[in-house]
Design a protein around this motif. Structure first.
Motif, PDB file in Angstrom:
ATOM      1  N   GLY A  85       3.215  -2.793  -7.822  1.00  0.00           N
ATOM      2  CA  GLY A  85       2.693  -1.446  -7.665  1.00  0.00           C
ATOM      3  C   GLY A  85       3.168  -0.828  -6.371  1.00  0.00           C
ATOM      4  O   GLY A  85       3.982  -1.403  -5.645  1.00  0.00           O
ATOM      5  N   ALA A  86       2.648   0.362  -6.068  1.00  0.00           N
ATOM      6  CA  ALA A  86       3.092   1.077  -4.881  1.00  0.00           C
ATOM      7  C   ALA A  86       2.006   2.014  -4.394  1.00  0.00           C
ATOM      8  O   ALA A  86       1.096   2.395  -5.141  1.00  0.00           O
ATOM      9  N   ILE A  87       2.116   2.386  -3.126  1.00  0.00           N
ATOM     10  CA  ILE A  87       1.252   3.392  -2.510  1.00  0.00           C
ATOM     11  C   ILE A  87       2.155   4.425  -1.861  1.00  0.00           C
ATOM     12  O   ILE A  87       3.029   4.068  -1.059  1.00  0.00           O
ATOM     13  N   ARG A  88       1.974   5.695  -2.209  1.00  0.00           N
ATOM     14  CA  ARG A  88       2.725   6.781  -1.569  1.00  0.00           C
ATOM     15  C   ARG A  88       1.970   7.209  -0.316  1.00  0.00           C
ATOM     16  O   ARG A  88       0.873   7.764  -0.395  1.00  0.00           O
ATOM     17  N   VAL A  89       2.586   6.969   0.827  1.00  0.00           N
ATOM     18  CA  VAL A  89       1.932   7.244   2.102  1.00  0.00           C
ATOM     19  C   VAL A  89       1.503   8.701   2.194  1.00  0.00           C
ATOM     20  O   VAL A  89       0.397   9.010   2.665  1.00  0.00           O
ATOM     21  N   ALA A  90       2.337   9.610   1.732  1.00  0.00           N
ATOM     22  CA  ALA A  90       2.060  11.035   1.872  1.00  0.00           C
ATOM     23  C   ALA A  90       0.856  11.483   1.050  1.00  0.00           C
ATOM     24  O   ALA A  90       0.259  12.524   1.343  1.00  0.00           O
ATOM     25  N   GLU A  91       0.475  10.708   0.020  1.00  0.00           N
ATOM     26  CA  GLU A  91      -0.595  11.116  -0.887  1.00  0.00           C
ATOM     27  C   GLU A  91      -1.850  10.262  -0.741  1.00  0.00           C
ATOM     28  O   GLU A  91      -2.780  10.381  -1.541  1.00  0.00           O
ATOM     29  N   ALA A  92      -1.916   9.413   0.274  1.00  0.00           N
ATOM     30  CA  ALA A  92      -2.967   8.399   0.335  1.00  0.00           C
ATOM     31  C   ALA A  92      -4.367   8.967   0.534  1.00  0.00           C
ATOM     32  O   ALA A  92      -5.350   8.269   0.274  1.00  0.00           O
ATOM     33  N   ASP A  93      -4.484  10.216   0.995  1.00  0.00           N
ATOM     34  CA  ASP A  93      -5.820  10.794   1.141  1.00  0.00           C
ATOM     35  C   ASP A  93      -6.117  11.808   0.049  1.00  0.00           C
ATOM     36  O   ASP A  93      -7.049  12.598   0.148  1.00  0.00           O
ATOM     37  N   ARG A  94      -5.345  11.765  -1.023  1.00  0.00           N
ATOM     38  CA  ARG A  94      -5.532  12.702  -2.122  1.00  0.00           C
ATOM     39  C   ARG A  94      -6.592  12.182  -3.093  1.00  0.00           C
ATOM     40  O   ARG A  94      -6.661  10.979  -3.342  1.00  0.00           O
ATOM     41  N   TYR A  95      -7.403  13.090  -3.641  1.00  0.00           N
ATOM     42  CA  TYR A  95      -8.486  12.699  -4.530  1.00  0.00           C
ATOM     43  C   TYR A  95      -7.964  11.819  -5.681  1.00  0.00           C
ATOM     44  O   TYR A  95      -6.922  12.122  -6.246  1.00  0.00           O
ATOM     45  N   PRO A  96      -8.630  10.693  -5.984  1.00  0.00           N
ATOM     46  CA  PRO A  96      -9.954  10.277  -5.525  1.00  0.00           C
ATOM     47  C   PRO A  96      -9.929   9.307  -4.350  1.00  0.00           C
ATOM     48  O   PRO A  96     -10.913   8.581  -4.135  1.00  0.00           O
ATOM     49  N   TYR A  97      -8.847   9.237  -3.594  1.00  0.00           N
ATOM     50  CA  TYR A  97      -8.709   8.233  -2.552  1.00  0.00           C
ATOM     51  C   TYR A  97      -9.148   8.755  -1.189  1.00  0.00           C
ATOM     52  O   TYR A  97      -9.551   9.902  -1.033  1.00  0.00           O
TER      53      TYR A  97
END
Length: 307
Positions: A107-119
Motif C-alpha cells: 500500500g501507500a500513503i500520499r504525504v500531500a493528502e494525509a490530512d484529508r477527510y477522513p484522516y
C-alpha cells in the motif's frame, strides 16, 4: 516513554539500483515495512517512531496479528518522483490519501493528502491502512467494503464535528444510502466517497454502542467461518437488515437538524473552514494519543529492525 534515537536507514535488500530508480529507504516495525524515497527520510523516521506504539495497539484492538509482512510506501509531495514510486502512486484513486491492496500486501500513503477527510495525519492513514490489512488476514476478502472502512476509520480516530457536517450534508434529501450501495461509492467521486466514509463510520460507532465494545472482534471472528450476514447475526444476535433499519431511523432523527439550522451554503462553508483549521489540531491530538499509549506500555515495545 522517551523517544528512541532514530536509527540509520538503508536501502531494501533485493531492490535494484539504477539511475532511473533510486533505492528506497526502509524501516521495519513489526510486520509492517515502511518505505520512502531519500527525500522523505525525516517523515519516514517520524512515522516509524509513531508506528512502534500505534501498530501494536491496532492489533490489540482488533485481536488480530498480520499473517505476513506488508509494505507501506510514502508518496512524496510534487510531480517529480522516482519511477518506482510513481508506479505505486498510480495504483490508487487520484483523490485517496492512502490505499492498500491486501492480496499483494502493498500500500501507500500520499504525504500531500494525509490530512484529508477522513484522516488526520500520516499516522492516522497508516492506522487506517494497517487495519484493512489485518481485517483481510483475519477474514479474507469476504468482508463488505463499508464494514472495513467503518472499522478502519474508527480505529484511527473519534467522531468529530467535521464528520457531523459531512454526514449531515449527505442526508439533506432525507435518504441515507443503504449499506449495500456504499461499497461502490468509495471508488466514486470525492464527494460520494466522503459521504460513504461518514456513513460507514457512524454505523460502526452505533454498532459498538448498541452491541458492546467487543462486537467488531466478534464479527470478524465469525466471518472467518461463515458469510458476513450470518457472522453479523451470530455476533450481535439480530439480522443485519434489522440493525441497519434501527441505525437509519436514529441517524435521520439525529442529523437532519444540522442542515435545517445551518442551510446548505453555511454547511459547506463550515466544512471548508473546518478542513482548513483542523489539520494542526488533529495532528496534535494524534501525538497526544500516541504519547499516552507509549506511557501505558509495559514492558517497552521492541526496537525497530532496520535493514
Amino acid at each position: 516513554m522517551a523517544a528512541a534515537a532514530a536509527p540509520a536507514l538503508a536501502a531494501p535488500e533485493g531492490r535494484p539500483s539504477s539511475s532511473a530508480s533510486a533505492p528506497l529507504l526502509r524501516i521495519e516495525v513489526g510486520d509492517c515495512v515502511l518505505e520512502a524515497p531519500a527525500s522523505e527520510r525525516g517523515r519516514l523516521e517520524g512515522l516509524a517512531h509513531d508506528a512502534r506504539t500505534l501498530l501494536p495497539r491496532v492489533e490489540q484492538e482488533l485481536g488480530v496479528r498480520a499473517a505476513a509482512p506488508y509494505r507501506i510506501t510514502l508518496i512524496p509531495v510534487g510531480p517529480a518522483m522516482d519511477p518506482a514510486v510513481r508506479a505505486i502512486d498510480a495504483q490508487g484513486p487520484l483523490w485517496a490519501a492512502g490505499f492498500i491492496a491486501p492480496a499483494a500486501r502493498s500500500g501507500a500513503i500520499r504525504v500531500a493528502e494525509a490530512d484529508r477527510y477522513p484522516y488526520a495525519d500520516l499516522s492516522s492513514v497508516l492506522a487506517h491502512e494497517a487495519t484493512h490489512m489485518l481485517l483481510y488476514d483475519a477474514a479474507g476478502p469476504g468482508l463488505p467494503r463499508w464494514f472495513g472502512e467503518g472499522v478502519a476509520t474508527g480505529i484511527e480516530r473519534s467522531w468529530g464535528m467535521r464528520d457531523v457536517l459531512v454526514y449531515s450534508s449527505s442526508v439533506l434529501t432525507g435518504r441515507l444510502p443503504p449499506l449495500a450501495e456504499l461499497d461502490a461509492a468509495f471508488d466514486a467521486s470525492d464527494d460520494r466517497a466522503r459521504a460513504a466514509y461518514a456513513a460507514s463510520f457512524d454505523f460502526l460507532l452505533w454498532t459498538v454502542k448498541t452491541y458492546g465494545q467487543s462486537v467488531v472482534r466478534d464479527i470478524v471472528r465469525e466471518a472467518r467461518v461463515r458469510p458476513f450476514p450470518e457472522a453479523w447475526q451470530a455476533a450481535t444476535g439480530v439480522p443485519l437488515d434489522r440493525s441497519e433499519t434501527d441505525w437509519r431511523r436514529g441517524s435521520l432523527l439525529l442529523y437532519r437538524w444540522v442542515p435545517a439550522l445551518t442551510g446548505t451554503t453555511a454547511l459547506w462553508t463550515g466544512i471548508t473552514l473546518l478542513a482548513l483549521l483542523a489539520g494542526a489540531r488533529r495532528r496534535a491530538r494524534t501525538r497526544r494519543i500516541l504519547e499516552a499509549w507509549q506511557a501505558e506500555e509495559e514492558p517497552a515495545p521492541p526496537e525497530e529492525t532496520v535493514h
